[in-house]
Design a protein around this motif. Structure first.
Motif, PDB file in Angstrom:
ATOM      1  N   GLY A   9       0.938  -1.182   0.118  1.00 56.42           N
ATOM      2  CA  GLY A   9      -0.025   0.006  -0.010  1.00 56.42           C
ATOM      3  C   GLY A   9       0.845   1.403   0.124  1.00 56.42           C
ATOM      4  N   SER A  10       0.059   2.182   0.590  1.00 59.08           N
ATOM      5  CA  SER A  10       0.500   3.498   0.199  1.00 59.08           C
ATOM      6  C   SER A  10       1.339   4.271   1.600  1.00 59.08           C
ATOM      7  CB  SER A  10      -0.575   4.719  -0.158  1.00 59.08           C
ATOM      8  OG  SER A  10      -1.600   4.400   1.053  1.00 59.08           O
ATOM      9  N   PHE A  11       2.281   4.934   1.507  1.00 60.42           N
ATOM     10  CA  PHE A  11       2.670   5.987   2.556  1.00 60.42           C
ATOM     11  C   PHE A  11       2.376   7.487   1.916  1.00 60.42           C
ATOM     12  CE2 PHE A  11       5.731   8.680   4.251  1.00 60.42           C
ATOM     13  CZ  PHE A  11       5.590   8.535   5.781  1.00 60.42           C
ATOM     14  N   ASN A  12       1.811   8.246   3.006  1.00 63.13           N
ATOM     15  CA  ASN A  12       1.605   9.606   2.626  1.00 63.13           C
ATOM     16  C   ASN A  12       2.185  10.374   3.732  1.00 63.13           C
ATOM     17  OD1 ASN A  12       0.436   9.315   0.350  1.00 63.13           O
ATOM     18  ND2 ASN A  12      -1.845   9.209   1.208  1.00 63.13           N
ATOM     19  N   GLY A  36       2.363  14.683   9.693  1.00 58.53           N
ATOM     20  CA  GLY A  36       2.678  13.282  10.540  1.00 58.53           C
ATOM     21  C   GLY A  36       2.683  12.382   9.266  1.00 58.53           C
ATOM     22  N   PRO A  37       3.024  11.118   9.726  1.00 57.94           N
ATOM     23  CA  PRO A  37       2.764  10.014   8.583  1.00 57.94           C
ATOM     24  C   PRO A  37       1.469   9.458   8.528  1.00 57.94           C
ATOM     25  CG  PRO A  37       3.712   9.213  10.994  1.00 57.94           C
ATOM     26  CD  PRO A  37       3.632  10.671  10.983  1.00 57.94           C
ATOM     27  N   GLY A  38       1.226   8.948   7.402  1.00 62.99           N
ATOM     28  CA  GLY A  38      -0.166   8.638   7.053  1.00 62.99           C
ATOM     29  C   GLY A  38       0.018   7.482   5.834  1.00 62.99           C
ATOM     30  N   GLY A  39      -1.241   7.602   4.946  1.00 62.19           N
ATOM     31  CA  GLY A  39      -1.369   6.524   4.001  1.00 62.19           C
ATOM     32  C   GLY A  39      -1.762   5.229   4.636  1.00 62.19           C
ATOM     33  N   LYS A  40      -2.787   4.794   3.735  1.00 65.38           N
ATOM     34  CA  LYS A  40      -3.785   3.663   4.314  1.00 65.38           C
ATOM     35  C   LYS A  40      -2.673   2.381   4.471  1.00 65.38           C
ATOM     36  CE  LYS A  40      -8.232   4.893   2.693  1.00 65.38           C
ATOM     37  NZ  LYS A  40      -8.828   4.797   4.174  1.00 65.38           N
ATOM     38  N   GLY A  41      -1.915   2.268   3.756  1.00 62.95           N
ATOM     39  CA  GLY A  41      -0.908   1.168   3.787  1.00 62.95           C
ATOM     40  C   GLY A  41      -0.176   1.203   5.017  1.00 62.95           C
ATOM     41  N   ASP A 262     -10.555  12.058  17.179  1.00 63.96           N
ATOM     42  CA  ASP A 262     -10.110  12.019  15.583  1.00 63.96           C
ATOM     43  C   ASP A 262     -10.417  10.576  15.050  1.00 63.96           C
ATOM     44  OD1 ASP A 262      -8.892  12.385  13.208  1.00 63.96           O
ATOM     45  OD2 ASP A 262      -6.873  13.134  14.061  1.00 63.96           O
ATOM     46  N   THR A 263     -11.381  10.349  14.082  1.00 64.76           N
ATOM     47  CA  THR A 263     -11.499   9.186  13.209  1.00 64.76           C
ATOM     48  C   THR A 263     -10.590   8.923  12.159  1.00 64.76           C
ATOM     49  OG1 THR A 263     -13.243  10.221  12.103  1.00 64.76           O
ATOM     50  CG2 THR A 263     -13.868   9.213  14.065  1.00 64.76           C
ATOM     51  N   THR A 264      -9.530   9.919  11.936  1.00 64.83           N
ATOM     52  CA  THR A 264      -8.489   9.470  10.845  1.00 64.83           C
ATOM     53  C   THR A 264      -7.952   8.420  10.896  1.00 64.83           C
ATOM     54  OG1 THR A 264      -8.568  12.187  10.529  1.00 64.83           O
ATOM     55  CG2 THR A 264      -6.857  10.557   9.319  1.00 64.83           C
ATOM     56  N   GLY A 265      -7.893   7.464  10.342  1.00 64.41           N
ATOM     57  CA  GLY A 265      -7.293   6.056  10.362  1.00 64.41           C
ATOM     58  C   GLY A 265      -7.978   5.182  11.279  1.00 64.41           C
ATOM     59  N   ALA A 266      -9.264   5.261  11.458  1.00 65.60           N
ATOM     60  CA  ALA A 266      -9.847   4.281  12.307  1.00 65.60           C
ATOM     61  C   ALA A 266     -10.186   3.023  11.701  1.00 65.60           C
ATOM     62  CB  ALA A 266     -11.259   4.767  13.052  1.00 65.60           C
ATOM     63  N   GLY A 267     -10.350   3.420  10.168  1.00 62.51           N
ATOM     64  CA  GLY A 267     -10.683   2.006   9.422  1.00 62.51           C
ATOM     65  C   GLY A 267      -9.310   1.223   9.058  1.00 62.51           C
ATOM     66  N   ASP A 268      -8.152   2.088   9.099  1.00 61.70           N
ATOM     67  CA  ASP A 268      -6.946   1.410   8.843  1.00 61.70           C
ATOM     68  C   ASP A 268      -6.531   0.686  10.081  1.00 61.70           C
ATOM     69  OD1 ASP A 268      -6.871   2.438   6.272  1.00 61.70           O
ATOM     70  OD2 ASP A 268      -5.764   4.540   6.950  1.00 61.70           O
ATOM     71  N   ALA A 269      -6.887   1.302  11.324  1.00 65.13           N
ATOM     72  CA  ALA A 269      -6.564   0.569  12.512  1.00 65.13           C
ATOM     73  C   ALA A 269      -7.098  -0.898  12.523  1.00 65.13           C
ATOM     74  CB  ALA A 269      -6.993   1.482  13.560  1.00 65.13           C
ATOM     75  N   PHE A 270      -8.577  -0.841  12.044  1.00 67.42           N
ATOM     76  CA  PHE A 270      -9.317  -2.051  12.196  1.00 67.42           C
ATOM     77  C   PHE A 270      -8.539  -3.051  11.213  1.00 67.42           C
ATOM     78  CE2 PHE A 270     -12.406  -4.833   9.990  1.00 67.42           C
ATOM     79  CZ  PHE A 270     -13.125  -5.456  11.283  1.00 67.42           C
ATOM     80  N   ASN A 271      -8.358  -2.743  10.126  1.00 64.39           N
ATOM     81  CA  ASN A 271      -7.739  -3.816   8.945  1.00 64.39           C
ATOM     82  C   ASN A 271      -6.693  -4.219   9.317  1.00 64.39           C
ATOM     83  OD1 ASN A 271      -9.079  -3.893   6.116  1.00 64.39           O
ATOM     84  ND2 ASN A 271      -9.705  -1.620   6.834  1.00 64.39           N
ATOM     85  N   GLY A 272      -5.483  -3.426  10.223  1.00 61.09           N
ATOM     86  CA  GLY A 272      -4.391  -3.904  10.661  1.00 61.09           C
ATOM     87  C   GLY A 272      -4.567  -4.896  11.683  1.00 61.09           C
ATOM     88  N   ALA A 273      -5.344  -4.470  12.591  1.00 58.66           N
ATOM     89  CA  ALA A 273      -5.465  -5.378  13.865  1.00 58.66           C
ATOM     90  C   ALA A 273      -6.193  -6.640  13.291  1.00 58.66           C
ATOM     91  CB  ALA A 273      -6.571  -4.623  14.891  1.00 58.66           C
ATOM     92  N   ALA A 307      -1.421   7.101  11.519  1.00 57.08           N
ATOM     93  CA  ALA A 307      -0.308   5.902  12.040  1.00 57.08           C
ATOM     94  C   ALA A 307       0.163   5.941  13.439  1.00 57.08           C
ATOM     95  CB  ALA A 307       0.977   6.103  11.157  1.00 57.08           C
ATOM     96  N   LEU A 308       0.662   7.168  13.789  1.00 58.45           N
ATOM     97  CA  LEU A 308       1.201   6.975  15.365  1.00 58.45           C
ATOM     98  C   LEU A 308      -0.135   7.306  16.455  1.00 58.45           C
ATOM     99  CD1 LEU A 308       4.044   9.745  14.805  1.00 58.45           C
ATOM    100  CD2 LEU A 308       3.921   7.280  14.551  1.00 58.45           C
ATOM    101  N   ALA A 309      -1.463   7.267  15.997  1.00 61.41           N
ATOM    102  CA  ALA A 309      -2.412   7.043  16.889  1.00 61.41           C
ATOM    103  C   ALA A 309      -2.825   5.715  17.277  1.00 61.41           C
ATOM    104  CB  ALA A 309      -3.694   7.872  16.516  1.00 61.41           C
ATOM    105  N   MET A 310      -2.180   4.640  16.572  1.00 64.65           N
ATOM    106  CA  MET A 310      -2.467   3.134  16.606  1.00 64.65           C
ATOM    107  C   MET A 310      -1.979   2.890  18.008  1.00 64.65           C
ATOM    108  SD  MET A 310      -3.749   2.614  13.584  1.00 64.65           S
ATOM    109  CE  MET A 310      -3.922   3.467  12.296  1.00 64.65           C
ATOM    110  N   PRO A 311      -2.936   2.075  18.922  1.00 66.32           N
ATOM    111  CA  PRO A 311      -2.675   1.616  20.119  1.00 66.32           C
ATOM    112  C   PRO A 311      -1.727   0.518  20.241  1.00 66.32           C
ATOM    113  CG  PRO A 311      -4.963   0.836  19.488  1.00 66.32           C
ATOM    114  CD  PRO A 311      -4.498   1.979  18.262  1.00 66.32           C
ATOM    115  N   LEU A 312      -1.026   0.479  21.231  1.00 64.65           N
ATOM    116  CA  LEU A 312      -0.180  -0.914  21.571  1.00 64.65           C
ATOM    117  C   LEU A 312      -1.095  -2.087  21.991  1.00 64.65           C
ATOM    118  CD1 LEU A 312       2.621   0.822  23.272  1.00 64.65           C
ATOM    119  CD2 LEU A 312       2.547   0.127  20.843  1.00 64.65           C
ATOM    120  N   ARG A 313      -0.597  -3.178  21.576  1.00 64.03           N
ATOM    121  CA  ARG A 313      -1.434  -4.527  22.128  1.00 64.03           C
ATOM    122  C   ARG A 313      -1.546  -4.487  23.497  1.00 64.03           C
ATOM    123  NH1 ARG A 313       0.180 -10.814  20.554  1.00 64.03           N
ATOM    124  NH2 ARG A 313      -1.808 -11.464  20.648  1.00 64.03           N
TER     125      ARG A 313
END
Length: 325
Positions: A9-12, A36-41, A262-273, A307-313
């Motif tokens: 995927g992408s990096f933005n 900051g860093p982003g991109g769905k990938g 901030d819901t930015t990246g919430a769908g990406d968080a779901f997919n990665g998890a 990207a940096l809002a993703m929680p830790l396990r």
């Protein structure tokens, strides 16, 4: 750590303005800016890694400060980069976020548009040992198809997040997809594109389960469709032929109550998890895997950024006392 998940995927580089409300057409508002860093990938790769999976990320980067940011952050996260370097600017995104956490996003593909099937072929040996390949459509579809073909040949599960919503998905890519993860808008647009069906995205969360299941079967007859419904959680639909005895063909998983900013990246968080869950415990019940992925995504909305809002396990376990496989 051996890879359990490969993300294509992408990096933005994200440029984010926080405003009290989203502007109307032609309107200028004052807001607060950050980058900051982003991109769905990349978001999904960070999510998969922070959810506990060894992760490799196939992408295209320029030769500029944005690319150096990507490489540095990936190293910090423990993500192995499978990057194609090109003479083009690294991808960018302009994001507006209002006081309720809703967002609008415009992307400039830049180097992301140069990711191709040839590069995936060159790094295909680095897929070895992975159980899941995850992709979106902010990069050319040929690269995604090449990656999914590698996955299918090697017995890996594939997850397609058909985003952005207006991205076309050829029949050949649907045929290589084991799990599709559209949000309401993406689901509605893909149904119109592939099946000619007009479905109101705003009412999907209230759609009767049997009707929503039937729509999912139209979109991906042989695979699992997981429609993300924001604060309403997710709806999952599976083909009857793939069900263990006694398992329901569909299920809903509710989202926990959180203080979203901030819901930015919430769908990406779901997919990665979800990719991490499927790779780390492939025999675990789908409902349990979805529950942890929904919780992970919900928790990500309590921080600003992508990207940096993703929680830790560890944060997920501490907050929700998640069940183990």
């Amino acid at each position: 750590m051996p890879a359990a998940v490969v993300v294509i995927g992408s990096f933005n580089v994200d440029h984010v303005w926080t405003v009290d409300r989203l502007p109307r057409p032609g309107e200028t508002l004052a807001g607060r800016y950050r980058s900051g860093p982003g991109g769905k990938g990349f978001n999904q790769a960070v999510a998969a890694r922070r959810a506990g999976a060894g992760t490799r990320f196939a992408c295209a980067l320029g030769r500029d400060p944005g690319a150096e940011l990507a490489l540095s952050l990936a190293a910090d996260e423990g993500i192995e980069m499978l990057a194609l370097r090109v003479d083009e600017a690294t991808g960018t995104a302009g994001i507006q976020v209002d006081a309720t956490g809703r967002n609008r996003i415009v992307i400039g593909a830049g180097a992301n548009a140069r990711l191709d099937a040839a590069h995936i072929g060159r790094v295909a040996d680095r897929f070895e040992g992975a159980r899941v390949v995850l992709a979106q459509l902010e990069t050319p579809v040929d690269a995604v198809m090449a990656g999914f073909a590698v996955a299918r040949d090697r017995g890996m599960a594939t997850i397609l997040n058909p985003a952005p919503a207006d991205a076309g998905v050829p029949d050949a890519l649907w045929a290589l997809t084991d799990f599709a993860t559209p949000n309401e808008t993406e689901f509605s647009m893909q149904l119109k594109r592939c099946c000619g069906l007009e479905v109101d995205a705003d009412t999907l969360a209230a759609e009767p389960d049997a009707s929503l299941h039937a729509l999912c079967r139209r979109l991906l007859p042989a695979g699992t469709v997981i429609v993300t419904l924001g604060a309403a959680g997710v709806f999952a639909s599976r083909p009857d032929a793939a069900l263990p005895d006694g398992d329901p063909a569909w299920l809903r998983v509710a989202a926990p109550r959180v203080e979203a900013i901030d819901t930015t990246g919430a769908g990406d968080a779901f997919n990665g998890a979800l990719a991490a869950a499927l790779s780390l415990a492939p025999g675990r019940a789908l409902e349990a895997q979805l529950r942890d992925a929904v919780r992970f995504a919900s928790l990500s909305t309590e921080k600003a950024g992508a990207a940096l809002a993703m929680p830790l396990r560890s944060e997920l376990r501490a907050r929700f006392a998640t069940d183990e496989a």
